[in-house]
Design a protein around this motif. Sequence first.
Motif, PDB file in Angstrom:
ATOM      1  N   LEU A  70       1.168   7.126   8.246  1.00 46.94           N
ATOM      2  CA  LEU A  70       0.197   6.322   9.005  1.00 46.94           C
ATOM      3  C   LEU A  70       0.391   4.832   8.729  1.00 46.94           C
ATOM      4  O   LEU A  70       0.304   3.993   9.630  1.00 46.94           O
ATOM      5  CB  LEU A  70      -1.236   6.733   8.650  1.00 46.94           C
ATOM      6  CG  LEU A  70      -1.661   8.138   9.115  1.00 46.94           C
ATOM      7  CD1 LEU A  70      -3.025   8.499   8.560  1.00 46.94           C
ATOM      8  CD2 LEU A  70      -1.668   8.199  10.643  1.00 46.94           C
ATOM      9  N   LEU A  71       0.662   4.503   7.470  1.00 47.93           N
ATOM     10  CA  LEU A  71       0.877   3.088   7.121  1.00 47.93           C
ATOM     11  C   LEU A  71       2.140   2.554   7.798  1.00 47.93           C
ATOM     12  O   LEU A  71       2.166   1.417   8.273  1.00 47.93           O
ATOM     13  CB  LEU A  71       0.953   2.919   5.600  1.00 47.93           C
ATOM     14  CG  LEU A  71      -0.383   3.007   4.861  1.00 47.93           C
ATOM     15  CD1 LEU A  71      -0.174   3.189   3.352  1.00 47.93           C
ATOM     16  CD2 LEU A  71      -1.236   1.762   5.106  1.00 47.93           C
ATOM     17  N   TYR A  72       3.185   3.384   7.848  1.00 48.84           N
ATOM     18  CA  TYR A  72       4.400   2.938   8.555  1.00 48.84           C
ATOM     19  C   TYR A  72       4.130   2.732  10.042  1.00 48.84           C
ATOM     20  O   TYR A  72       4.678   1.833  10.670  1.00 48.84           O
ATOM     21  CB  TYR A  72       5.565   3.918   8.346  1.00 48.84           C
ATOM     22  CG  TYR A  72       6.364   3.604   7.096  1.00 48.84           C
ATOM     23  CD1 TYR A  72       6.980   2.351   6.934  1.00 48.84           C
ATOM     24  CD2 TYR A  72       6.505   4.528   6.077  1.00 48.84           C
ATOM     25  CE1 TYR A  72       7.706   2.050   5.794  1.00 48.84           C
ATOM     26  CE2 TYR A  72       7.236   4.238   4.928  1.00 48.84           C
ATOM     27  CZ  TYR A  72       7.829   2.995   4.786  1.00 48.84           C
ATOM     28  OH  TYR A  72       8.540   2.693   3.662  1.00 48.84           O
ATOM     29  N   TRP A 103       2.231  11.886   1.802  1.00 52.75           N
ATOM     30  CA  TRP A 103       3.172  11.488   2.858  1.00 52.75           C
ATOM     31  C   TRP A 103       2.467  11.221   4.181  1.00 52.75           C
ATOM     32  O   TRP A 103       2.913  10.414   4.990  1.00 52.75           O
ATOM     33  CB  TRP A 103       4.253  12.562   3.052  1.00 52.75           C
ATOM     34  CG  TRP A 103       5.222  12.575   1.908  1.00 52.75           C
ATOM     35  CD1 TRP A 103       5.340  13.512   0.927  1.00 52.75           C
ATOM     36  CD2 TRP A 103       6.196  11.561   1.603  1.00 52.75           C
ATOM     37  NE1 TRP A 103       6.330  13.154   0.037  1.00 52.75           N
ATOM     38  CE2 TRP A 103       6.876  11.970   0.428  1.00 52.75           C
ATOM     39  CE3 TRP A 103       6.565  10.357   2.221  1.00 52.75           C
ATOM     40  CZ2 TRP A 103       7.894  11.212  -0.147  1.00 52.75           C
ATOM     41  CZ3 TRP A 103       7.585   9.597   1.647  1.00 52.75           C
ATOM     42  CH2 TRP A 103       8.233  10.033   0.480  1.00 52.75           C
ATOM     43  N   ASN A 104       1.362  11.910   4.395  1.00 51.25           N
ATOM     44  CA  ASN A 104       0.634  11.683   5.637  1.00 51.25           C
ATOM     45  C   ASN A 104       0.123  10.250   5.710  1.00 51.25           C
ATOM     46  O   ASN A 104       0.287   9.551   6.716  1.00 51.25           O
ATOM     47  CB  ASN A 104      -0.532  12.681   5.742  1.00 51.25           C
ATOM     48  CG  ASN A 104      -1.260  12.534   7.055  1.00 51.25           C
ATOM     49  OD1 ASN A 104      -0.628  12.561   8.110  1.00 51.25           O
ATOM     50  ND2 ASN A 104      -2.562  12.352   6.995  1.00 51.25           N
ATOM     51  N   GLU A 105      -0.483   9.808   4.611  1.00 53.70           N
ATOM     52  CA  GLU A 105      -0.995   8.434   4.544  1.00 53.70           C
ATOM     53  C   GLU A 105       0.159   7.430   4.670  1.00 53.70           C
ATOM     54  O   GLU A 105       0.044   6.413   5.354  1.00 53.70           O
ATOM     55  CB  GLU A 105      -1.734   8.257   3.207  1.00 53.70           C
ATOM     56  CG  GLU A 105      -2.529   6.977   3.070  1.00 53.70           C
ATOM     57  CD  GLU A 105      -3.683   6.872   4.066  1.00 53.70           C
ATOM     58  OE1 GLU A 105      -4.004   5.734   4.426  1.00 53.70           O
ATOM     59  OE2 GLU A 105      -4.246   7.913   4.467  1.00 53.70           O
ATOM     60  N   ALA A 150       0.834  -1.207   0.000  1.00 59.63           N
ATOM     61  CA  ALA A 150       0.000   0.000   0.000  1.00 59.63           C
ATOM     62  C   ALA A 150       0.864   1.252   0.000  1.00 59.63           C
ATOM     63  O   ALA A 150       0.538   2.246  -0.666  1.00 59.63           O
ATOM     64  CB  ALA A 150      -0.925  -0.006   1.218  1.00 59.63           C
ATOM     65  N   ILE A 151       1.988   1.197   0.717  1.00 63.39           N
ATOM     66  CA  ILE A 151       2.916   2.339   0.727  1.00 63.39           C
ATOM     67  C   ILE A 151       3.510   2.549  -0.673  1.00 63.39           C
ATOM     68  O   ILE A 151       3.510   3.653  -1.211  1.00 63.39           O
ATOM     69  CB  ILE A 151       4.045   2.119   1.766  1.00 63.39           C
ATOM     70  CG1 ILE A 151       3.458   2.159   3.187  1.00 63.39           C
ATOM     71  CG2 ILE A 151       5.140   3.173   1.600  1.00 63.39           C
ATOM     72  CD1 ILE A 151       4.403   1.652   4.272  1.00 63.39           C
ATOM     73  N   ASN A 191      12.234   4.236   8.086  1.00 66.13           N
ATOM     74  CA  ASN A 191      11.415   4.551   6.910  1.00 66.13           C
ATOM     75  C   ASN A 191      10.293   5.524   7.264  1.00 66.13           C
ATOM     76  O   ASN A 191       9.946   6.395   6.479  1.00 66.13           O
ATOM     77  CB  ASN A 191      10.820   3.277   6.308  1.00 66.13           C
ATOM     78  CG  ASN A 191      11.846   2.539   5.463  1.00 66.13           C
ATOM     79  OD1 ASN A 191      12.552   3.148   4.670  1.00 66.13           O
ATOM     80  ND2 ASN A 191      11.943   1.243   5.653  1.00 66.13           N
ATOM     81  N   ARG A 192       9.739   5.347   8.456  1.00 59.69           N
ATOM     82  CA  ARG A 192       8.687   6.271   8.892  1.00 59.69           C
ATOM     83  C   ARG A 192       9.275   7.678   9.028  1.00 59.69           C
ATOM     84  O   ARG A 192       8.612   8.664   8.689  1.00 59.69           O
ATOM     85  CB  ARG A 192       8.089   5.808  10.226  1.00 59.69           C
ATOM     86  CG  ARG A 192       6.922   6.683  10.679  1.00 59.69           C
ATOM     87  CD  ARG A 192       6.034   5.983  11.670  1.00 59.69           C
ATOM     88  NE  ARG A 192       6.617   5.879  12.995  1.00 59.69           N
ATOM     89  CZ  ARG A 192       6.519   6.839  13.930  1.00 59.69           C
ATOM     90  NH1 ARG A 192       5.893   7.962  13.666  1.00 59.69           N
ATOM     91  NH2 ARG A 192       7.063   6.660  15.118  1.00 59.69           N
ATOM     92  N   ALA A 193      10.548   7.729   9.474  1.00 61.67           N
ATOM     93  CA  ALA A 193      11.194   9.034   9.637  1.00 61.67           C
ATOM     94  C   ALA A 193      11.289   9.773   8.299  1.00 61.67           C
ATOM     95  O   ALA A 193      11.170  11.007   8.262  1.00 61.67           O
ATOM     96  CB  ALA A 193      12.586   8.851  10.242  1.00 61.67           C
TER      97      ALA A 193
END
Lengths: 425, 124
Positions: free
Chosen positions: A318-320, A313-315, A297-298, A335-337
């Motif tokens: 959230l996925l991370y 990037w917001n989504e 999904a990412i 990766n979230r960073a």
Amino acid sequence: MTDTAWIDLALVSARPQAMGALLRYFRSLDLAEEAFQEACIRALKTWPKNGPPRDPAAWLIFVGRNSGIDKVRRQARETALPPEELLSDLEDRESELADRLDGAHYRDDILRLLFVCSNPALPATQQIALALRIVSGLSVKQIARAFLVGEAAMEQRITRAKARVAAAGIPFETPDAADRAERLAAVATMIYLVFNEGYSAMNGPDGVSADLCDEAIRLSRLLLRLFPSEPEIMGLTALLLLQHSRARARFDAHGAIILLEDQDRRLWNRPMITEALAMIDKAIRHRRPGPYQIQAAIAALHARAERPELTDWNEIELLYQALERLQPSPVVTLNRAVAVSKRDGPEAALALVEPLADRLSSYFYYHGLRGGLLKQLDRSREARVAFDRAIALATNAAEAAYIRKQLDHLEADAIASITPAEEKQ
Amino acid sequence: MLYAVLCYNNEDVTSAWSQEEEDKVMRDLTAVQRKYVEAGKLGPVARLLPTTAATTLRHSRGETVVMDGPFAETKEQLLGFYLIDCVSLDEALDFARELSAANPAAGSYEIRPLSLFKPGELAP
């Protein structure tokens, strides 16, 4: 495509099913391989004359089994090989017979074959090598090239892996639901490893490492055909397709890395992206999220953005977060960073990155990302230290070259910031 | 008479094509289609994603059930179709022969006359 090329493709496609059945008959990887080899040789002799059989896998199983039995008998000095023409005339009637023998088993056969190569007792490199040899039928030479090692070393690695598998015992009992799920998970991991091996060794859109990625995609589609209702396998297939769809855009003419945001998105492979998005749609219906689905999904959010600035990037962040909950790991946080830095800026991202220092001290991307964030915050001296660490840890030339470019930028910035002062003097 | 030409092949094999093989087959097939387009005979042409992307709605015991995967597990899969306007079955067979010649890995082409065709408004 010549006739023989077509036959080669047919043999490659039939290989997992035929090898899986022969493994069940002979209960030995080596015997199964020999029998399959023998069947392929006969196919190359007879198919150009008689045309390919409607069911190549059944034909190969039938012929392979007979030649294997003959070999065992010959070793027992009993009978000679049947004359070639008897074997060349395998009619559909006989392949139907082989079909009946195998129709009920083929799913477990293929899964067993894949699972044997995914044995958790084997180190990752041996799993990959064994799968490429046994399931995909790549030559030792090809595999050695993919791993950048000598042929003899690769031969040894595969022999060791086979010995380990034999010692661990090949599971021949029919798996129950729990066994199947466990095997499926191990196989998915192995396929992902094969893909990653290809992905990280790549330095251009073609070549042997791209073949590994194609092979992993082929295997994940195969797995999905066997288990059509497994959302994680849909997720895996989608993830690999999305990652591989960017192959033509990932490197410039000199083999230097082009970052996602700088890639020419017109070079992305649209049919692969379309197929992946269809897979994700199918997976979501099951409402059983898992790591592969989330990663897919990412990747899909990147694929859907026509321009980098349209990336959600917001989504992604959230996925991370969801991925962190399912599979906490410092690499996922890293990766979230990246997503946080795009959404909230380098300061917030650095706060997320710094606590990972101990666990990721020998990870190239940690130092690369940290250097990049420090650079954005104009902390050049620290950025340089981080980039130097990254270069020392780079696993290939393209990575090292990319960091060197960052260091050059820092130099240029430093010179640019000194110049006006010098002019004042 | 309108005919549907349905293309069947083992998708294991067609999906194992290299990009070069894929591109060549597509070029050669397009060349075959051109003649029929110019003659105003060729209708929609569709290529389907692999059966792994398929979902099937079934009717069972008075309710509908959604299943992943294709309608039937077959040795060859439906990979795509053409709609073509031909004066006779022979002409439709000629078209299929030309497709077959352009595609060395050609599987089978089923030719099915249409009883109804609504062209609709869809054009991507």
